[in-house]
Design a protein around this motif. Structure first.
Motif, short mmCIF file in Angstrom:
data_model
loop_
_atom_site.label_atom_id
_atom_site.label_comp_id
_atom_site.label_asym_id
_atom_site.label_seq_id
_atom_site.Cartn_x
_atom_site.Cartn_y
_atom_site.Cartn_z
N ARG A 189 0.08 -2.81 -5.21
CA ARG A 189 -1.39 -2.99 -4.91
C ARG A 189 -1.89 -3.44 -6.46
O ARG A 189 -2.88 -4.18 -6.48
CB ARG A 189 -2.20 -1.99 -4.28
CG ARG A 189 -1.57 -2.11 -2.76
CD ARG A 189 -2.26 -0.59 -2.20
NE ARG A 189 -1.61 0.34 -2.90
CZ ARG A 189 -1.99 1.65 -2.87
NH1 ARG A 189 -3.24 2.14 -2.28
NH2 ARG A 189 -1.55 2.90 -3.66
N TRP A 190 -1.48 -2.82 -7.59
CA TRP A 190 -1.78 -2.85 -8.85
C TRP A 190 -1.84 -4.34 -9.33
O TRP A 190 -2.87 -4.93 -10.15
CB TRP A 190 -0.91 -2.25 -9.70
CG TRP A 190 -0.89 -0.79 -9.80
CD1 TRP A 190 0.18 0.15 -9.43
CD2 TRP A 190 -2.00 0.13 -10.16
NE1 TRP A 190 -0.27 1.32 -9.37
CE2 TRP A 190 -1.59 1.51 -9.99
CE3 TRP A 190 -3.37 -0.18 -10.81
CZ2 TRP A 190 -2.42 2.47 -10.16
CZ3 TRP A 190 -3.87 0.75 -11.06
CH2 TRP A 190 -3.63 2.13 -10.88
N THR A 232 4.94 6.58 -9.00
CA THR A 232 4.11 5.43 -8.81
C THR A 232 4.68 4.07 -9.48
O THR A 232 4.79 3.12 -8.75
CB THR A 232 2.69 5.35 -9.28
OG1 THR A 232 2.27 6.75 -8.35
CG2 THR A 232 1.88 4.51 -8.79
N SER A 256 6.42 1.14 -7.71
CA SER A 256 6.00 -0.48 -7.84
C SER A 256 6.99 -1.37 -8.12
O SER A 256 6.98 -2.53 -7.70
CB SER A 256 4.76 -0.22 -8.76
OG SER A 256 5.47 -0.33 -10.17
N LEU A 288 -7.80 -5.61 -3.90
CA LEU A 288 -8.38 -4.12 -3.80
C LEU A 288 -9.56 -4.34 -3.96
O LEU A 288 -10.24 -3.49 -3.26
CB LEU A 288 -7.82 -3.52 -5.25
CG LEU A 288 -6.29 -2.89 -5.32
CD1 LEU A 288 -5.77 -2.45 -6.58
CD2 LEU A 288 -5.92 -2.13 -4.03
N GLN A 313 -9.75 -2.68 -11.74
CA GLN A 313 -9.87 -2.25 -10.26
C GLN A 313 -8.76 -1.40 -9.70
O GLN A 313 -7.58 -1.58 -10.05
CB GLN A 313 -9.87 -3.60 -9.51
CG GLN A 313 -10.09 -3.44 -7.88
CD GLN A 313 -11.63 -2.65 -7.77
OE1 GLN A 313 -12.21 -3.25 -8.08
NE2 GLN A 313 -11.80 -1.48 -7.23
N ARG A 314 -9.00 -0.27 -9.17
CA ARG A 314 -8.08 0.56 -8.77
C ARG A 314 -8.30 0.60 -7.38
O ARG A 314 -9.11 0.14 -6.84
CB ARG A 314 -8.45 2.32 -9.42
CG ARG A 314 -8.41 1.97 -10.91
CD ARG A 314 -7.18 1.65 -11.52
NE ARG A 314 -7.14 1.47 -13.09
CZ ARG A 314 -7.02 0.27 -13.61
NH1 ARG A 314 -6.99 -0.60 -13.13
NH2 ARG A 314 -7.11 0.50 -14.98
N THR A 315 -7.34 1.45 -6.62
CA THR A 315 -7.70 1.56 -5.15
C THR A 315 -8.70 2.19 -4.50
O THR A 315 -9.39 1.61 -3.70
CB THR A 315 -6.34 2.52 -4.62
OG1 THR A 315 -4.94 1.95 -5.22
CG2 THR A 315 -6.29 2.53 -3.28
N GLY A 316 -9.31 3.23 -5.35
CA GLY A 316 -10.51 3.75 -4.68
C GLY A 316 -11.63 3.68 -5.66
O GLY A 316 -12.73 4.39 -5.17
N LYS A 363 -11.12 -5.19 -0.59
CA LYS A 363 -10.89 -4.19 0.32
C LYS A 363 -12.02 -2.94 0.22
O LYS A 363 -12.63 -2.48 0.98
CB LYS A 363 -9.55 -3.84 0.48
CG LYS A 363 -9.16 -2.73 1.49
CD LYS A 363 -7.72 -2.49 1.62
CE LYS A 363 -7.33 -1.31 2.48
NZ LYS A 363 -5.90 -0.79 2.42
N LEU A 364 -12.13 -2.65 -0.93
CA LEU A 364 -12.75 -1.33 -1.45
C LEU A 364 -14.40 -1.74 -1.30
O LEU A 364 -15.09 -0.85 -0.83
CB LEU A 364 -12.66 -0.95 -2.66
CG LEU A 364 -13.17 0.22 -3.33
CD1 LEU A 364 -12.68 1.27 -2.64
CD2 LEU A 364 -13.04 0.45 -4.68
#
Length: 192
Positions: free
Chosen positions: A78-79, A66, A70, A85, A116-119, A88-89
């Motif tokens: 995305r980080w 990952t 990046s 993020l 904040q993370r992707t999910g 969108k979430l």
């Protein structure tokens, strides 16, 4: 740390992230630049497929892969865009209200780090003590507490947000973020 590191990390997490980069060449025998060249040759375009390809074909684990991707594709990193993020979430208004209620509940806790993370959205002090993820009909709150701490908590088998979060409960609305939930959050924070 540089632009290729997640934002919203605790000091401990920042050190760990830096160690991923520092140990890359020492432990793999290849420099970051070598790995970036390999990453750019990857035939996959989706993040999960890319990391799977990197592990299958080159033996590089998820965290390092990952990180390498990046650096190789900073425009897709995305980080470095936590606000994007988050937007969108948390698009669903009801779910966004739950997030706002949880943020208000933990807002006064000393040393709070929101990441904040992707999910999911992570809440940490020295270590992560809670996370909130949108799910159908509301949001799932994971806590770094034993599941038997409170009757409303269920054990977490595997949810992908942190091995520390061993209890979970589902919130259908912001109104469910009661004083009891605030107390559980504070208890998890105290343990972190």
């Amino acid at each position: 740390m540089g632009s290729n590191a997640p934002s919203g990390l605790t000091e401990r997490q920042e050190k760990w992230f830096a160690s991923v980069r520092a140990g890359l060449e020492r432990e793999t025998g290849r420099s970051l630049e070598d790995w970036v060249a390999i990453a750019r040759a990857c035939p996959e375009s989706k993040p999960k497929a890319r990391t799977t390809w990197m592990k299958t074909h080159h033996g590089l684990g998820l965290n390092r892969a990952t990180y390498v991707f990046s650096v190789a594709f900073p425009d897709q990193d995305r980080w470095s865009a936590p606000d994007d993020l988050r937007a969108k979430l948390w698009r669903d208004p009801g779910q966004a209200e739950i997030l706002a209620a949880i943020e208000q509940a933990v807002g006064g806790l000393d040393g709070l780090v929101v990441g904040q993370r992707t999910g999911y959205t992570a809440f940490s002090r020295k270590t992560q003590f809670a996370a909130l993820r949108p799910i159908k009909g509301g949001a799932a709150l994971g806590l770094a507490l034993p599941a038997d701490t409170a009757p409303e908590l269920a054990p977490v088998a595997k949810d992908g947000w942190s091995e520390r979060l061993t209890a979970r409960l589902v919130l259908a609305s912001a109104a469910e973020v009661t004083d009891r939930i605030k107390a559980l959050l504070a208890q998890a924070w105290a343990r972190s």
